[in-house]
Design a protein around this motif. Structure first.
Motif, mmCIF file in Angstrom:
data_model
loop_
_atom_site.group_PDB
_atom_site.id
_atom_site.type_symbol
_atom_site.label_atom_id
_atom_site.label_comp_id
_atom_site.label_asym_id
_atom_site.label_seq_id
_atom_site.Cartn_x
_atom_site.Cartn_y
_atom_site.Cartn_z
ATOM 1 N N LYS A 49 0.825 -1.213 0.000
ATOM 2 C CA LYS A 49 0.000 0.000 0.000
ATOM 3 C C LYS A 49 0.859 1.263 0.000
ATOM 4 C CE LYS A 49 -4.076 -1.912 2.321
ATOM 5 N NZ LYS A 49 -4.902 -1.868 3.564
ATOM 6 N N TYR A 53 0.865 4.246 -2.710
ATOM 7 C CA TYR A 53 0.659 5.635 -2.292
ATOM 8 C C TYR A 53 1.817 6.531 -2.760
ATOM 9 C CZ TYR A 53 -0.362 9.577 0.805
ATOM 10 O OH TYR A 53 -0.635 10.821 1.299
ATOM 11 N N CYS A 57 1.626 9.768 -5.319
ATOM 12 C CA CYS A 57 2.190 11.091 -4.999
ATOM 13 C C CYS A 57 3.196 11.531 -6.057
ATOM 14 C CB CYS A 57 2.844 11.057 -3.618
ATOM 15 S SG CYS A 57 1.720 10.726 -2.258
ATOM 16 N N TYR A 119 5.116 6.776 5.436
ATOM 17 C CA TYR A 119 3.831 7.489 5.402
ATOM 18 C C TYR A 119 3.988 8.914 5.935
ATOM 19 C CZ TYR A 119 0.561 3.825 3.993
ATOM 20 O OH TYR A 119 -0.147 2.899 3.280
#
Length: 310
Positions: A49, A53, A57, A119
């Motif tokens: 994941k 992500y 971005c 993250y």
């Protein structure tokens, strides 16, 4: 009925783990075997994941950047692109270190804290218009990911390699039942066949080469900036040397004029002493003194003009 209850347990455990961070999921492996399986699956999914992500971005930032490299350097999103390129390099290193054994179902993606840090960096890049430099933002990520990869290579990989030849099913290497899914049915021959280069591995290598190329581009940009600064400093030093040479010449001219003035004053004093005996000479001496004094005043005025020019 047993399969339905097992699926329900997995679903509840997964929903519970959605409330905690990835570091806590990493530590929950020690609770029990069933929780260990759930945590392994969640950690593997978490790494995939965070890769997706990051790709999202990076696509958003690249879509807003100009195509010319010279225009990208002065763009407001230049630092965003540098940080995302560095994160891509770090993800590639983690993928090459862990995912070979994760795909073989020998272990899971162990460093959950690294996922939390990735993250954090990605959210910081998305929420900040003027981020800090890449090395300042990625300091913590580089430290913990490097420690995780070094520990995995030195302590865990040797154990996995010793257990690999004597296993029939990959799940037995972990001392626990295999995780449900297609990878649970891998035999020893299938595991060894994975060591041959496949299309997926070639794609990963191509992606790594592309990432390294982006890192080289960033380094070349920094080198060109440093060269420009060095050239500017050298030009400033040359200008200062030229000014120093001009000042030295002016000081030399002023010293020569002062020596000439001293010589003229000495001559005036000697002529005044020599001509004091005769009356005629006494009458002419004031004129000579006046003339010498006027010459001295003129030379002083000229020296002042030179100083003003400086």
């Amino acid at each position: 009925m047993a399969q339905a209850s097992t699926a329900m347990v997995f679903k509840c455990s997964a929903e519970f783990q959605d409330l905690v961070d990835w570091g806590a999921r990493e530590r929950l492996n020690e609770v029990c075997k069933r929780m260990d399986l759930v945590c392994q699956r969640m950690l593997n999914q978490g790494f995939l994941k965070v890769e997706r992500y990051h790709n999202l971005c990076q696509k958003q930032v690249k879509a807003q950047l100009p195509r010319r490299e010279s225009e990208r350097r002065n763009h407001s999103l230049a630092r965003h692109a540098d940080i995302l390129a560095a994160v891509e390099t770090r993800l590639s290193l983690l993928n090459m270190t862990f995912m070979k054994y994760v795909d073989s179902n020998l272990c899971c993606f162990i460093p959950g804290k690294v996922i939390d840090e990735i993250y954090r960096v990605l959210r910081y890049v998305n929420s900040t218009r003027a981020p800090q430099r890449a090395h300042e933002v990625l300091q913590e990520l580089r430290d913990i990911s490097s420690m995780a990869m070094e520990y995995f290579d030195e302590k865990i990989v040797p154990i996995l390699k010793r257990k690999l030849p004597g296993s029939d099913v990959s799940g037995r290497l972990m001392g626990s039942p295999p995780v449900p899914g297609p990878s649970a049915a891998l035999t020893t021959m299938q595991l060894f066949s994975k060591q041959n280069p496949s299309r997926q591995e070639v794609t990963k290598l191509q992606q790594q080469v592309k990432t390294n190329g982006a890192g080289v581009t960033v380094l070349r940009r920094e080198i060109s900036e440093l060269r420009t600064k060095v050239q500017e400093q050298q030009k400033q030093l040359q200008d200062q040397d030229q000014k120093l040479l001009e000042q030295t010449q002016i000081i030399g001219e002023q010293n020569a004029r002062l020596a000439e003035l001293e010589r003229k004053l000495r001559e005036v004093m000697e002529s005044a002493v020599g001509n004091s005996s005769g009356s005629r000479q006494n009458e002419e001496s004031p004129r000579k003194r006046k003339k010498a004094a006027s010459e001295a005043i003129d030379s002083l005025r000229k020296s002042k003009r030179l100083r003003n020019r400086k």
